[in-house]
Design a protein around this motif. Structure first.
Motif, PDB file in Angstrom:
ATOM      1  N   TYR A  48       0.926  -1.306   0.144  1.00 11.12           N
ATOM      2  CA  TYR A  48      -0.140  -0.091  -0.105  1.00 11.12           C
ATOM      3  C   TYR A  48       0.957   1.261   0.035  1.00 11.12           C
ATOM      4  N   SER A  49       0.185   2.291  -0.573  1.00 11.33           N
ATOM      5  CA  SER A  49       1.078   3.515  -0.412  1.00 11.33           C
ATOM      6  C   SER A  49       0.927   4.200   0.856  1.00 11.33           C
ATOM      7  N   PRO A  50       2.238   4.590   1.463  1.00 15.04           N
ATOM      8  CA  PRO A  50       2.363   5.186   2.817  1.00 15.04           C
ATOM      9  C   PRO A  50       1.790   6.773   2.704  1.00 15.04           C
ATOM     10  N   PRO A  51       1.079   7.115   3.851  1.00 13.50           N
ATOM     11  CA  PRO A  51       0.541   8.296   3.673  1.00 13.50           C
ATOM     12  C   PRO A  51       1.536   9.575   3.842  1.00 13.50           C
ATOM     13  N   ARG A  52       2.726   9.104   4.162  1.00 14.17           N
ATOM     14  CA  ARG A  52       3.791  10.139   4.312  1.00 14.17           C
ATOM     15  C   ARG A  52       4.957   9.437   4.198  1.00 14.17           C
ATOM     16  N   PRO A  53       6.092   9.988   4.034  1.00 18.72           N
ATOM     17  CA  PRO A  53       7.466   9.192   3.641  1.00 18.72           C
ATOM     18  C   PRO A  53       7.696   8.637   4.853  1.00 18.72           C
ATOM     19  N   LEU A  54       8.295   7.247   4.782  1.00 20.16           N
ATOM     20  CA  LEU A  54       8.570   6.460   5.751  1.00 20.16           C
ATOM     21  C   LEU A  54       9.950   6.737   6.458  1.00 20.16           C
ATOM     22  N   ILE A  55       9.994   6.668   7.943  1.00 18.76           N
ATOM     23  CA  ILE A  55      11.228   6.846   8.619  1.00 18.76           C
ATOM     24  C   ILE A  55      11.292   5.744   9.574  1.00 18.76           C
ATOM     25  N   VAL A  86       1.746  -3.253   4.891  1.00 13.51           N
ATOM     26  CA  VAL A  86       1.247  -2.059   5.305  1.00 13.51           C
ATOM     27  C   VAL A  86       2.533  -1.210   5.878  1.00 13.51           C
ATOM     28  N   PRO A  87       2.685  -0.202   5.090  1.00 16.20           N
ATOM     29  CA  PRO A  87       3.767   0.606   5.428  1.00 16.20           C
ATOM     30  C   PRO A  87       3.426   1.673   6.569  1.00 16.20           C
ATOM     31  N   PHE A  88       4.300   1.713   7.915  1.00 13.91           N
ATOM     32  CA  PHE A  88       4.126   2.958   8.502  1.00 13.91           C
ATOM     33  C   PHE A  88       5.516   3.299   9.474  1.00 13.91           C
ATOM     34  N   SER A  89       5.585   4.499   9.600  1.00 15.61           N
ATOM     35  CA  SER A  89       6.933   4.854  10.225  1.00 15.61           C
ATOM     36  C   SER A  89       7.046   4.375  11.600  1.00 15.61           C
ATOM     37  N   SER A  90       8.520   4.271  12.065  1.00  9.76           N
ATOM     38  CA  SER A  90       8.516   3.555  13.328  1.00  9.76           C
ATOM     39  C   SER A  90       7.775   4.453  14.634  1.00  9.76           C
ATOM     40  N   TYR A 121       3.736  -6.159   8.360  1.00  7.46           N
ATOM     41  CA  TYR A 121       4.281  -4.821   8.878  1.00  7.46           C
ATOM     42  C   TYR A 121       5.643  -5.083   9.261  1.00  7.46           C
ATOM     43  N   ILE A 122       6.229  -3.647   9.402  1.00  8.82           N
ATOM     44  CA  ILE A 122       7.672  -3.656  10.105  1.00  8.82           C
ATOM     45  C   ILE A 122       7.522  -2.914  11.368  1.00  8.82           C
TER      46      ILE A 122
END
Length: 351
Positions: A48-55, A86-90, A121-122
């Protein structure tokens, strides 16, 4: 290491070890390599496209994500996907993560088909069980990729995966002829300050690093030591990747079974490491009892076999900027591939 070099090494190892299954670092050497080839040909992941750049908070997380995006496993057609990322930042908060899952539930049909069981997910530190319905579904059903070690309250055995710690990319790729002058090596921070560490410092058979050193010195310490000591749950166990790659057999001191070891679906850890139990409520581990365990593993023939298996397993702990066959990235992907179709569902008919 080139693909040809790696293939030759694996062919040599398998020809030697397959007649005697006890002499292999792999859980199932007869299925690992053909399954790996099948994975390369067929495995597809939709992200999926992340809502904002991943960190991300660690280098292995970043390497895994960047390698995934560049890999042939990615598909733009979700109907062809075996798993969904499912991408999301830490640093994402529970509330924000709940909104992410709610968005997947409302905007796409894929989450609701399995309640997230074919998603992953990570999260380096791992997610805890939460009252938020969406986050709870993610935690209970989806595959979590976390860092080693992960709190046992935030890791679900047989479902979740841990990333191999980042190893020195310049480590030797096979056994060396260096003389093993020390019975054991303890790196700064690997064992907490305790009576055990005090005794180890006073024992001439053990090499205790008093503080950080340059990589060449660290490499020599590993190559000249038979065993590398780590304290699971208390000390720093990230150096376990370097230990296996350099042929310094890991000795893991633990007060409980370990269920989040890296590559647990691939490697027979009991063949490449020594596990020493201890009880926090008692006197802990004493050097004399520890040395008895190590000397039992130190017979020339037995130790050399464990060390050889250790070095072979260490090839799978390497993180590369550009992924190479059988490296850490591909072994994590392989463990995801083993989890595909956890819940089967009917695919849409194409008109």
């Amino acid at each position: 290491m080139s693909l040809t070099h790696f293939s030759l090494l694996l062919s040599f190892f398998l020809s030697f070890s397959l007649p005697l299954l006890s002499a292999t670092p792999y859980l199932s050497p007869t299925t690992l390599f053909p399954n790996y080839q099948n994975m390369l040909k067929s495995f597809k992941i939709f992200t999926y496209s992340p809502p904002r750049p991943l960190i991300f908070s660690t280098t292995p997380e970043s390497l895994f994500f960047s390698s995934l995006l560049k890999s042939p496993f990615i598909t733009k057609d979700p109907e062809q996907a075996h798993l969904f990322f499912v991408p999301f930042s830490s640093h994402t908060s529970t509330r924000s993560l709940g909104r992410v899952i709610a968005g997947l539930r409302n905007d796409f049909p894929f989450w609701n088909r399995t309640l997230g069981a074919d998603h992953f997910y990570i999260s380096c530190e791992g997610l805890g069980f939460n009252s938020n319905r969406n986050v709870l579904e993610l935690k209970k059903n989806s595959v979590q990729i976390s860092c080693f070690p992960t709190s046992r309250t935030e890791f679900v055995p047989h479902k979740d995966i841990t990333l191999p710690p980042l190893a020195d990319p310049h480590a030797s790729n096979g056994p060396t002829n260096k003389t093993k002058r020390h019975l054991g090596f303890v790196r700064f921070g690997a064992v907490k300050e305790s009576s055990l560490l005090s005794e180890l410092r006073d024992d001439p058979e053990f090499l205790v690093e008093a503080g950080p050193s340059d990589e060449l010195t660290f490499e020599e310490m590993l190559e000249h030591s038979k065993f590398c000591l780590f304290e699971y749950g208390e000390g720093d166990v990230s150096g376990i990747s370097d230990a296996v790659r350099f042929g310094c057999v890991p000795v893991v001191i633990t007060d409980r079974p370990i269920q989040d070891l890296p590559l647990l679906d691939v490697l027979r850890w009991q063949e490449i490491a020594v596990f020493v139990g201890w009880n926090k409520g008692k006197d802990g581990v004493k050097v004399n009892s520890l040395k008895r365990v190590l000397h039992r593993t130190c017979g020339d023939e037995k130790y050399e076999e464990v060390r050889r298996l250790c070095v072979t397993a260490g090839l799978h702990f390497v993180w590369n900027e550009e992924p190479q066959p059988y490296d850490a990235f591909h072994m994590v992907i392989y463990q995801l591939w083993l989890r595909r179709h956890t819940i089967r569902y009917a695919r849409r008919e194409v008109a």
